[in-house]
Write a protein that holds these residues in place. Structure first.
Motif, PDB file in Angstrom:
ATOM      1  N   GLU A 152      17.426  41.949 -17.372  1.00 16.48           N
ATOM      2  CA  GLU A 152      16.978  41.670 -16.453  1.00 16.48           C
ATOM      3  C   GLU A 152      17.847  41.328 -15.076  1.00 16.48           C
ATOM      4  N   TYR A 153      18.906  40.811 -15.532  1.00  9.38           N
ATOM      5  CA  TYR A 153      20.064  40.645 -14.650  1.00  9.38           C
ATOM      6  C   TYR A 153      20.689  42.209 -13.907  1.00  9.38           C
ATOM      7  N   LEU A 154      20.579  43.001 -14.887  1.00 10.04           N
ATOM      8  CA  LEU A 154      21.361  44.444 -14.284  1.00 10.04           C
ATOM      9  C   LEU A 154      20.150  44.995 -13.403  1.00 10.04           C
ATOM     10  N   GLU A 155      18.875  44.525 -13.638  1.00  9.78           N
ATOM     11  CA  GLU A 155      17.767  45.406 -12.883  1.00  9.78           C
ATOM     12  C   GLU A 155      17.751  44.441 -11.498  1.00  9.78           C
ATOM     13  N   ASP A 156      18.160  43.086 -11.434  1.00 10.44           N
ATOM     14  CA  ASP A 156      18.039  42.612 -10.279  1.00 10.44           C
ATOM     15  C   ASP A 156      19.220  42.981  -9.458  1.00 10.44           C
ATOM     16  N   ASN A 157      20.338  43.103 -10.350  1.00  9.42           N
ATOM     17  CA  ASN A 157      21.717  43.496  -9.493  1.00  9.42           C
ATOM     18  C   ASN A 157      21.615  44.821  -8.599  1.00  9.42           C
ATOM     19  N   LYS A 158      21.375  45.855  -9.386  1.00  6.93           N
ATOM     20  CA  LYS A 158      21.312  47.067  -8.561  1.00  6.93           C
ATOM     21  C   LYS A 158      20.147  47.682  -9.232  1.00  6.93           C
ATOM     22  N   LEU A 159      18.950  48.096  -8.251  1.00  2.78           N
ATOM     23  CA  LEU A 159      18.066  48.846  -8.777  1.00  2.78           C
ATOM     24  C   LEU A 159      18.143  50.228  -9.195  1.00  2.78           C
ATOM     25  N   THR A 160      19.239  50.791  -8.800  1.00  2.23           N
ATOM     26  CA  THR A 160      19.381  52.146  -9.292  1.00  2.23           C
ATOM     27  C   THR A 160      19.960  52.199 -10.729  1.00  2.23           C
ATOM     28  N   TRP A 161      20.379  51.055 -11.217  1.00  3.33           N
ATOM     29  CA  TRP A 161      21.097  50.976 -12.690  1.00  3.33           C
ATOM     30  C   TRP A 161      20.069  51.070 -13.542  1.00  3.33           C
TER      31      TRP A 161
END
Length: 303
Positions: A152-161
């Motif tokens: 969830e954190y990675l998704e919120d940090n950068k959508l392209t990730w």
């Protein structure tokens, strides 16, 4: 594929702008890779601090004063923390994610310490390199990679990730398993591109597909008699154009490689029947191109 799809959806006609974003999003893969490696380093650091604070308590127990330090003495974690290649890369790309989001490191550390893998690993306080390596690779695969809070954190940090996480996790696990004892250079930060030709391929495929969309579409329009072109999933038409572009304009890429790659992408991103549809179209098209001597591949084993 996603960049071309986005151009269609936005009605964009700025190849330069969309190509710039495409390359930017690919560059971000390196940041994701470094961010996840940095998490391993920070997890060890947090446990070191925890053990020290526990030992310094006024009424510290015997166990707290003399804790099992097998986890913080793990050879792989120590190697990553001291690795020059990783330290330089983190500094160069200004990766300080976990300094600002320390709570996620706590979440991951607690998940690790609550796992059966950790309990079994900590049954003694003796470190061996192979056990340390197997433990970290397993912890990464079974505890860190699938952690929902981290995702969830990675998704919120950068959508392209989001689409890059499986790729990066696979690379990290492969590297962890490949580390050899006693070799200073047994771990090196992976390069984003193999070479300049690899990087140029990204722009060339993007531009050649966009600039030749009408011509590429004509190659398969008459090969879908049982399909209404307007009802074919847009992702499928984009994948077909890209594959045909590789057939005709990238002589060094084997046709089998092209077909296999686009079938895998179709399975991941399009409809359940898309891979069957695309495989049928491309297979027939290859036969026609070969018959008409339009499939000009160079090098051994490229047909």
């Amino acid at each position: 594929m996603q960049s071309i799809y986005a151009m269609h959806q936005n009605g964009s006609d700025s190849i330069e702008k969309d190509e710039k974003f495409l390359l930017y999003s690919i560059e971000n893969i390196q940041d994701l890779y470094l961010t996840l490696l940095a998490a391993l380093v920070e997890i060890r650091k947090k446990e070191v601090v925890f053990l020290q604070k526990s030992a310094d308590k006024h009424l510290a127990t015997k166990e707290e004063k003399n804790p099992n330090k097998k986890f913080v003495n793990n050879a792989i974690l120590e190697l990553l923390e001291e690795n020059n290649s990783l330290s330089i890369a983190l500094q160069d790309r200004k990766i300080n994610t976990w300094n600002l989001n320390d709570d996620y490191i706590t979440i991951l550390l607690n998940a690790i310490k609550g796992s059966d893998l950790y309990a079994n690993y900590m049954r003694n306080n003796t470190n061996t390199f192979e056990e340390d390596k197997e433990f970290i690779a397993s912890i990464y695969m079974e505890v860190i990679a699938p952690n929902e809070k981290l995702y969830e954190y990675l998704e919120d940090n950068k959508l392209t990730w989001i689409d890059d996480i499986p790729l990066v996790n696979t690379e990290i696990i492969k590297q962890l398993k490949a580390i050899k004892n006693g070799k200073e250079d047994s771990f090196r930060v992976s390069r984003l591109y193999k070479d300049t030709e690899d990087k140029e391929y990204v722009s060339n495929l993007f531009r050649k597909t966009i600039l030749n969309e009408k011509e590429l579409a004509k190659e398969f329009e008459d090969k879908t008699p049982n399909w209404d072109m307007e009802r074919i999933a847009e992702i499928d038409t984009i994948l077909l154009k890209m594959a045909i572009c590789e057939f005709l304009k990238f002589p060094s890429i084997p046709t089998k490689v092209t077909i296999n790659e686009y079938l895998e992408i179709a399975k991941e991103y399009s409809t359940p029947k898309s891979s069957i549809f695309i495989n049928g179209i491309l297979d027939n098209l290859v036969k026609e191109l070969e018959q008409n001597k339009r499939l000009l591949k160079t090098g051994r084993g490229l047909m």
